[in-house]
Scaffold this motif. Structure first.
Motif, mmCIF file in Angstrom:
data_model
loop_
_atom_site.group_PDB
_atom_site.id
_atom_site.type_symbol
_atom_site.label_atom_id
_atom_site.label_comp_id
_atom_site.label_asym_id
_atom_site.label_seq_id
_atom_site.Cartn_x
_atom_site.Cartn_y
_atom_site.Cartn_z
ATOM 1 N N UNK A 87 0.877 -1.181 0.000
ATOM 2 C CA UNK A 87 0.000 0.000 0.000
ATOM 3 C C UNK A 87 0.907 1.221 0.000
ATOM 4 N N UNK A 88 0.472 2.335 -0.606
ATOM 5 C CA UNK A 88 1.309 3.541 -0.598
ATOM 6 C C UNK A 88 1.748 3.978 0.789
ATOM 7 N N UNK A 89 0.964 3.653 1.808
ATOM 8 C CA UNK A 89 1.321 4.061 3.167
ATOM 9 C C UNK A 89 2.680 3.504 3.584
ATOM 10 N N UNK A 90 3.036 2.318 3.083
ATOM 11 C CA UNK A 90 4.337 1.735 3.396
ATOM 12 C C UNK A 90 5.453 2.629 2.873
ATOM 13 N N UNK B 172 18.760 -0.991 1.620
ATOM 14 C CA UNK B 172 18.672 -1.726 0.358
ATOM 15 C C UNK B 172 18.086 -0.842 -0.734
ATOM 16 N N UNK B 173 18.204 -1.326 -1.963
ATOM 17 C CA UNK B 173 17.443 -0.738 -3.054
ATOM 18 C C UNK B 173 15.963 -1.009 -2.805
ATOM 19 N N UNK B 174 15.110 -0.160 -3.361
ATOM 20 C CA UNK B 174 13.671 -0.272 -3.147
ATOM 21 C C UNK B 174 12.959 -0.367 -4.488
ATOM 22 N N UNK B 175 12.139 -1.395 -4.660
ATOM 23 C CA UNK B 175 11.267 -1.506 -5.830
ATOM 24 C C UNK B 175 9.858 -1.164 -5.383
ATOM 25 N N UNK B 176 9.359 -0.046 -5.878
ATOM 26 C CA UNK B 176 8.059 0.488 -5.456
ATOM 27 C C UNK B 176 6.946 -0.088 -6.325
ATOM 28 N N UNK B 177 6.008 -0.759 -5.686
ATOM 29 C CA UNK B 177 4.844 -1.257 -6.398
ATOM 30 C C UNK B 177 3.639 -0.345 -6.278
ATOM 31 N N UNK B 178 3.750 0.702 -5.460
ATOM 32 C CA UNK B 178 2.656 1.663 -5.270
ATOM 33 C C UNK B 178 3.157 3.062 -5.600
#
Length: 285
Positions: free
Chosen positions: A77-80, A92-98
């Motif tokens: 969820x975008x809240x994360x 770490x690197x971050x892969x955003x799904x939102x």
């Protein structure tokens, strides 16, 4: 074939449909690709029972550094991203799904600052956005003047908030719930505006304020998500402009937020970001 000679340690945040698919792929295909699943976190820990080995269940998201991930995938969820994106980038690197989370300017700024401070990249999954590379190239060349993304599906497939939630409950056969800048839509449709948010990131000259998003509730679409992308460039010497229209129909289970093809595309995004260098910034993947 392994992605490279160095194993990549992957953490997954969220265990809905996308998270379940990614975890399954990582457990079955990850080892031969050089990918190791090191944790799965979900707000409801009980949802992982019987599906995720207990040793991989992360109880406290703030403790993710103890698992030493190379990339953390957010599919929750975008809240994360609002609350924990900068903390994740510390480790770490971050892969955003939102990507709708980045419509909030403070959140985007915090991610950029954390990315540069810790030397980790922010990757954004393109999801259901077709032709993202072409949009980005056209924008970089100064050839993009307007971009409009329309998403239509059955109202049961929406997870809306505020006034939009009320409007979606009593639609006609086809009702336009929102039409305007993507930045204004994301807070009210955080889980149904990610394709539009990805388009805004692909076209930084327009961004969240210049890319137009249209959200449509259509009772005739119970099992499909329809995404139309329309773009145009500035007038040329003849006075005519370059224009492009794409129409995408993505099969989906009735009431599902995520279409079938998007699940496959997300796995490819994870594989793609694992092959890219870790350098500060925000990148579509």
């Amino acid at each position: 074939m392994p992605l490279d000679s160095v194993p990549r340690r992957v953490g997954v945040v969220g265990f809905g449909r996308l998270g379940q698919s990614l975890v399954s792929h990582l457990l079955t295909q990850g080892p031969e690709l050089g990918l190791e699943l090191v944790f799965v976190w979900n707000r409801d820990i009980g949802r992982m029972a019987g599906a995720v080995p207990h040793s991989l269940q992360l109880q406290d998201l703030t403790a993710l550094g103890e698992r030493h991930p190379d990339v953390v995938v957010e599919v929750a969820h975008p809240k994360i991203i609002h609350d924990s994106g900068a903390h994740i980038l510390h480790h770490a690197n971050l892969l955003v799904g939102s990507p709708s989370a980045l419509a909030d300017q403070d959140t985007e700024q915090k991610l950029r600052e954390a990315s540069h401070r810790w030397g980790h990249a922010v990757f954004v999954a393109r999801g259901a956005l077709w032709g993202s590379e072409d949009i980005a190239r056209l924008d970089a060349a100064g050839g993009l003047q307007s971009l409009r993304v329309t998403m239509a599906t059955h109202p049961d497939g929406f997870r809306l908030e505020g006034a939009l939630a009320a409007a979606a409950k009593t639609p006609g056969l086809r009702t336009v719930l929102y039409e305007g800048p993507v930045r204004g839509l994301c807070p009210w449709a955080p889980r149904n505006s990610n394709t539009m948010a990805a388009a805004a990131l692909a076209a930084p000259s327009l961004g969240f304020d210049g890319v137009i998003g249209v959200l449509v509730a259509d009772l005739s679409l119970p099992d499909v998500h329809v995404v139309d992308v329309e773009l145009s460039g500035p007038p040329g010497p003849s006075g005519r402009s370059f224009t492009l229209r794409t129409h995408r129909e993505n099969p989906a289970q009735p009431g599902a937020v995520t279409g079938s093809a998007t699940v496959t595309a997300f796995w490819r995004s994870l594989l793609g970001c694992c092959q890219l260098p870790s350098k500060p910034g925000i990148y579509l993947c």
